[in-house]
Scaffold this active site. Structure first.
Site, mmCIF file in Angstrom:
data_model
loop_
_atom_site.group_PDB
_atom_site.id
_atom_site.type_symbol
_atom_site.label_atom_id
_atom_site.label_comp_id
_atom_site.label_asym_id
_atom_site.label_seq_id
_atom_site.Cartn_x
_atom_site.Cartn_y
_atom_site.Cartn_z
ATOM 1 C CE LYS A 183 -5.997 -8.117 -8.200
ATOM 2 N NZ LYS A 183 -5.862 -6.699 -7.818
ATOM 3 C CG HIS A 225 -11.039 -3.589 0.077
ATOM 4 N ND1 HIS A 225 -10.448 -2.978 1.145
ATOM 5 C CD2 HIS A 225 -10.046 -3.759 -0.841
ATOM 6 C CE1 HIS A 225 -9.155 -2.804 0.887
ATOM 7 N NE2 HIS A 225 -8.890 -3.269 -0.310
ATOM 8 C CG ASP A 241 18.089 -4.864 11.353
ATOM 9 O OD1 ASP A 241 16.935 -5.216 11.664
ATOM 10 O OD2 ASP A 241 18.873 -5.558 10.678
ATOM 11 C CE LYS A 287 -6.645 -5.321 1.497
ATOM 12 N NZ LYS A 287 -5.604 -5.730 0.667
ATOM 13 C CE LYS A 338 -11.239 2.934 -2.833
ATOM 14 N NZ LYS A 338 -11.002 2.994 -4.247
ATOM 15 C CG HIS A 357 -7.513 1.584 0.153
ATOM 16 N ND1 HIS A 357 -7.303 0.237 0.005
ATOM 17 C CD2 HIS A 357 -7.946 2.006 -1.058
ATOM 18 C CE1 HIS A 357 -7.591 -0.118 -1.222
ATOM 19 N NE2 HIS A 357 -7.989 0.933 -1.899
ATOM 20 C CG ASP A 368 -5.850 -8.435 -2.591
ATOM 21 O OD1 ASP A 368 -5.230 -7.756 -1.749
ATOM 22 O OD2 ASP A 368 -5.954 -8.117 -3.789
ATOM 23 C CD GLU A 418 -8.616 -4.522 -8.829
ATOM 24 O OE1 GLU A 418 -8.245 -3.541 -8.192
ATOM 25 O OE2 GLU A 418 -8.194 -5.675 -8.622
HETATM 26 C C1 BG6 Z 1 -6.001 -3.442 -2.541
HETATM 27 C C2 BG6 Z 1 -5.746 -4.796 -3.119
HETATM 28 O O1 BG6 Z 1 -6.327 -3.543 -1.179
HETATM 29 O O2 BG6 Z 1 -7.080 -2.811 -3.232
HETATM 30 C C3 BG6 Z 1 -5.497 -4.713 -4.624
HETATM 31 O O3 BG6 Z 1 -4.618 -5.379 -2.480
HETATM 32 C C4 BG6 Z 1 -6.599 -3.942 -5.302
HETATM 33 O O4 BG6 Z 1 -5.359 -6.012 -5.182
HETATM 34 C C5 BG6 Z 1 -6.826 -2.610 -4.601
HETATM 35 O O5 BG6 Z 1 -6.221 -3.734 -6.661
HETATM 36 C C6 BG6 Z 1 -7.994 -1.858 -5.190
HETATM 37 O O6 BG6 Z 1 -8.117 -0.618 -4.586
HETATM 38 P P1 BG6 Z 1 -8.567 0.657 -5.418
HETATM 39 O O7 BG6 Z 1 -8.683 1.751 -4.417
HETATM 40 O O8 BG6 Z 1 -7.488 0.896 -6.439
HETATM 41 O O9 BG6 Z 1 -9.859 0.297 -6.073
#
Ligand code: BG6
Length: 463
Positions: A319, A233, A87, A141, A175, A171, A228, A209
């Site tokens: 989305k 990003h 834990d 994040k 890239k 992330h 998000d 997306e």
């Molecule tokens: C994430 C979001 O940080 O990035 C998601 O939480 C999103 O909602 C994703 O779909 C997109 O990342 P990638 O690298 O798949 O384009």
């Protein structure tokens, strides 16, 4: 680049039995081992009632599903892997972690756990001697959910780790085509003279997306598109497009420039945003039947500095849009006089950076159609085009964090500045418009455009 640091001598990941470990971390670990970039003990920590054998099986399942098992690398992973079942609120868990780390004095602690647990784990790491001098911490994040909680999170982290040992993963920054934005800008001399308000009319950044919240309804309910992807990003991509050249003589120059740029962004006002929600969002598991969380956001950003005064940066993220693609379109002013056909008047030169799913860098220009008349057509000068087969961001970022290179990670001041940008448009401060899945979001987003502008929709994958 950051000053050279010593590599971490152990990798600890909390949340070892969780989703992020399954989808991203095990594949990244296997790949790092395969490339000879990871030969230190790897310690998984979680509270699941599991044994080391269970975790090894989980790693195997994860690899089978995400990229395939490389038997030689997997065998090494198994040999390097340790597991602590405990834990996070129990001090004994961290006593055992310290024992397991043995002589390691520069562990990298990766917190692949829900943000509410960050404080508990970070403080326990501090108390148990797992966060001594050379130790580093990696967090995912969201870095808070508004400015106040981000400040609180940063205070907690700073009470145990110095800022240079805190690695915040966005992330997108790992890239390859995102890195190429600054490479292309600053490795070429022809762009700089035109990369400003005198020549650039507008910039659009679209992250589309073609799927919904993909089983993450409960998480998405606490986030929405602005938290998000826009606050992190999208604003990070905007910074890379707009920042000034980093000096080669200044330590952490790139992150300093990014921070300066983020602080020059005018805080968004309600009239700068259009929020949307796709029809059917309420039927997603984990979503409240009366949810007003946005699954689409369009914002009009102004950068208050000499280079960009008056140039709109338009961001769209959503989305259930028609395609999955992320694209930047930089539009130049048209020539001052129309000499040829009227059509030319409506066409402008553009730089297009398609960041995913394919990677393309193109300049759109006008060229004369063969024939007696002086009429033209759009041509694309494709400077760079390849399939997106780069090193996955998690492998890249984990490798950098192990080596102590923080260049591609979000810094405290930049994260806080980004929260200031979106502070006034979070939650239900602006109306929510419905849109049908498979469309480019609510028509109200056109309100953010000026004159005869239009949204430039990425066309998505070509195959
Ligand atoms: C994430 C979001 O940080 O990035 C998601 O939480 C999103 O909602 C994703 O779909 C997109 O990342 P990638 O690298 O798949 O384009």
């Amino acid at each position: 680049m950051s000053a050279a640091a010593e590599s971490a001598d152990a990798l600890v990941f909390f949340g070892a039995t969780g989703d992020l470990a399954y989808k991203q971390i095990f594949p990244a670990l296997q790949s790092m081992i395969r490339h000879g970039r990871l030969d230190v003990p790897i310690v998984g920590v979680a509270k699941a009632g599991w044994t080391l054998e269970d975790l090894r099986r989980r790693a195997h399942d994860s690899l089978s599903e995400h990229g395939g098992v490389d038997e030689a690398a997997y065998a090494k992973l198994v040999a390097q892997l340790r597991y602590i079942d405990g834990d996070y609120a129990d001090p004994q868990t961290f006593v055992r972690l310290r024992e397991t780390l043995g002589d390691a004095c520069r562990p990298l602690h990766y917190l692949a756990i829900p943000p509410v647990l960050f404080g508990t784990v970070v403080e326990a790491l501090g108390r148990s001697g797992c966060a001594e001098e050379g130790a580093r911490v990696v967090i995912e994040k969201p870095f808070g959910r508004d400015l106040e909680s981000a400040l609180e999170l940063n205070r907690t982290l700073a009470s145990v780790f110095p800022e240079r040992h805190i690695f915040r993963i966005d992330h997108y920054l790992g890239k390859e085509p995102v890195e190429n934005l600054i490479y292309f800008r600053f490795a070429n001399s022809f762009l700089e003279p035109i990369w400003n308000r005198d020549h650039i009319r507008s910039v659009q950044i679209t992250m589309a997306e073609n799927f919904g919240v993909a089983g993450r309804g409960a998480f998405y309910e606490s986030a929405g598109a602005i938290r998000d992807v826009v606050q992190n990003h999208m604003l990070q991509v905007l910074c890379l497009l707009a920042l000034d050249p980093p000096s080669p003589n200044e330590p952490d120059a790139l992150r300093n420039e990014k921070s300066r740029l983020m602080s020059s962004i005018r805080p968004l006002a309600p009239e700068d945003v259009v929020r949307g929600q796709f029809d059917g969002y309420h039927d997603e598991p984990g979503v409240a039947p009366d949810s007003t969380v946005e699954t689409f956001a369009a914002v009009r950003v102004a950068v208050d500095n000499w280079r960009w005064e008056g140039v709109p940066f338009l961001i769209r993220a959503g989305k259930q849009l028609p395609v999955t693609a992320t694209e930047v379109l930089v539009e130049l002013h048209h020539p001052p006089e129309t000499i040829f056909d009227a059509e030319d008047d409506r066409r402008r030169n553009t730089f297009r950076f398609t960041l995913s799913p394919e990677v393309e860098l193109a300049l759109q220009a006008r060229a004369k159609l063969p024939g007696e008349e002086m009429v033209g057509e759009d041509v694309q000068l494709i400077a760079h085009h390849r399939r997106a087969d780069e090193m996955p961001p998690y492998e890249r970022l984990l490798g950098d964090a192990m080596r102590g290179d923080a260049t591609l990670f979000a810094r405290e001041d930049t994260v806080e500045a980004a929260w200031k940008v979106v502070a006034a448009i979070l939650d239900d401060t602006t109306p929510l418009h419905r849109y049908a899945p498979g469309t480019w979001g609510p028509a109200e987003a056109d309100r953010l455009l000026t004159d005869d502008d239009c949204w430039h929709d990425p066309r998505g994958p070509t195959t």
